[in-house]
Design a protein around this motif. Structure first.
Motif, PDB file in Angstrom:
ATOM      1  N   GLY A  64      54.604   6.868  25.706  1.00 41.64           N
ATOM      2  CA  GLY A  64      54.701   5.612  26.435  1.00 41.64           C
ATOM      3  C   GLY A  64      54.883   5.795  27.937  1.00 41.64           C
ATOM      4  N   PRO A  65      55.886   6.571  28.369  1.00 37.37           N
ATOM      5  CA  PRO A  65      56.069   6.775  29.809  1.00 37.37           C
ATOM      6  C   PRO A  65      54.873   7.466  30.468  1.00 37.37           C
ATOM      7  N   LEU A  66      54.278   8.433  29.797  1.00 42.32           N
ATOM      8  CA  LEU A  66      53.103   9.106  30.354  1.00 42.32           C
ATOM      9  C   LEU A  66      51.938   8.129  30.478  1.00 42.32           C
ATOM     10  N   ALA A  67      51.741   7.303  29.473  1.00 44.41           N
ATOM     11  CA  ALA A  67      50.642   6.327  29.494  1.00 44.41           C
ATOM     12  C   ALA A  67      50.845   5.306  30.612  1.00 44.41           C
ATOM     13  N   ASP A  68      52.080   4.860  30.824  1.00 43.92           N
ATOM     14  CA  ASP A  68      52.349   3.939  31.931  1.00 43.92           C
ATOM     15  C   ASP A  68      52.048   4.605  33.276  1.00 43.92           C
ATOM     16  N   VAL A 155      46.418   2.009  29.060  1.00 44.46           N
ATOM     17  CA  VAL A 155      46.702   2.838  27.887  1.00 44.46           C
ATOM     18  C   VAL A 155      48.192   2.853  27.583  1.00 44.46           C
ATOM     19  N   GLY A 156      48.989   2.259  28.460  1.00 49.50           N
ATOM     20  CA  GLY A 156      50.440   2.300  28.304  1.00 49.50           C
ATOM     21  C   GLY A 156      51.022   1.005  27.792  1.00 49.50           C
ATOM     22  N   PRO A 157      52.235   1.086  27.283  1.00 49.19           N
ATOM     23  CA  PRO A 157      52.861  -0.101  26.710  1.00 49.19           C
ATOM     24  C   PRO A 157      53.090  -1.216  27.727  1.00 49.19           C
ATOM     25  N   ARG A 158      53.349  -0.866  28.978  1.00 46.17           N
ATOM     26  CA  ARG A 158      53.592  -1.920  29.979  1.00 46.17           C
ATOM     27  C   ARG A 158      52.379  -2.815  30.153  1.00 46.17           C
ATOM     28  N   HIS A 161      51.362  -4.629  26.666  1.00 43.96           N
ATOM     29  CA  HIS A 161      52.148  -5.795  26.266  1.00 43.96           C
ATOM     30  C   HIS A 161      52.035  -6.931  27.280  1.00 43.96           C
ATOM     31  N   ARG A 162      51.960  -6.621  28.561  1.00 48.02           N
ATOM     32  CA  ARG A 162      51.814  -7.670  29.566  1.00 48.02           C
ATOM     33  C   ARG A 162      50.516  -8.426  29.362  1.00 48.02           C
ATOM     34  N   ARG A 163      49.454  -7.705  29.068  1.00 49.88           N
ATOM     35  CA  ARG A 163      48.147  -8.324  28.872  1.00 49.88           C
ATOM     36  C   ARG A 163      48.200  -9.289  27.698  1.00 49.88           C
ATOM     37  N   ARG A 164      48.875  -8.922  26.628  1.00 49.00           N
ATOM     38  CA  ARG A 164      48.929  -9.774  25.453  1.00 49.00           C
ATOM     39  C   ARG A 164      49.870 -10.955  25.649  1.00 49.00           C
TER      40      ARG A 164
END
Length: 177
Positions: A64-68, A155-158, A161-164
């Motif tokens: 997650g942190p790497l993807a963000d 590719v990251g959770p931030r 999730h923001r997009r959704r």
């Protein structure tokens, strides 16, 4: 010892699980995550009975942190949706569990392409923009401004999730539509 070619007449099919499909889908996602290495984005497409597809995205340890971090860098470099498609397609390992498709994306490899500023094939980029413009016209929507492509989807959770959370409610993806 004889081989049983058909169930005996007294055999009955096992009862179907009670409740929704959620626990089974979650078990498949958990299994896919367990099979992937660290720092990996795992996307799982689960076909639904109505023909739609439910997409799960999850990150393995430190993913997650790497993807963000990758998303921040990609957006700072102006990478777009076509770059995202090419990079993720290039770094994807696809497996199937029945009709369920699991795509694992090793994030360190994606980071290397983003750091290099990989933009993908320009001819394909132009064709993709043309396809999106045609789709917008047919649907009665305003096409995207030049160059006609959305920004890096993430590719990251931030970003994921923001997009959704900010996107209007949409119908589930319908294959062939």
């Amino acid at each position: 010892m004889p081989v049983l070619t058909a169930p005996p007449p007294t055999a009955r099919p096992a009862p179907a699980p009670a409740g929704g499909r959620g626990p089974v889908e979650q078990a498949v996602v958990a299994g896919a995550l367990a099979a992937a290495g660290p720092e990996t984005l795992v996307r799982t497409d689960v076909p639904q009975p109505d023909g739609s597809v439910r997409l799960y995205a999850a990150w393995t340890d430190r993913g997650g942190p790497l993807a963000d971090r990758i998303d921040r860098l990609a957006l700072a470099r102006g990478l777009d949706a076509w770059s995202w498609i090419e990079i993720l397609t290039h770094h994807q390992h696809t497996t199937h569990r029945g009709r369920i498709e699991v795509r694992a994306h090793p994030l360190r490899q994606i980071l290397a392409d983003v750091e290099r500023g990989h933009r993908g094939n320009e001819e394909h980029r132009v064709n993709f923009a043309r396809l999106l413009a045609c789709d917008a016209e047919q649907a009665g929507r305003t096409p995207l401004p030049a160059p006609g492509l959305p920004a890096w989807p993430g590719v990251g959770p931030r970003l994921w999730h923001r997009r959704r959370e900010t996107a209007p409610t949409a119908e589930p993806h319908q294959p062939g539509r």
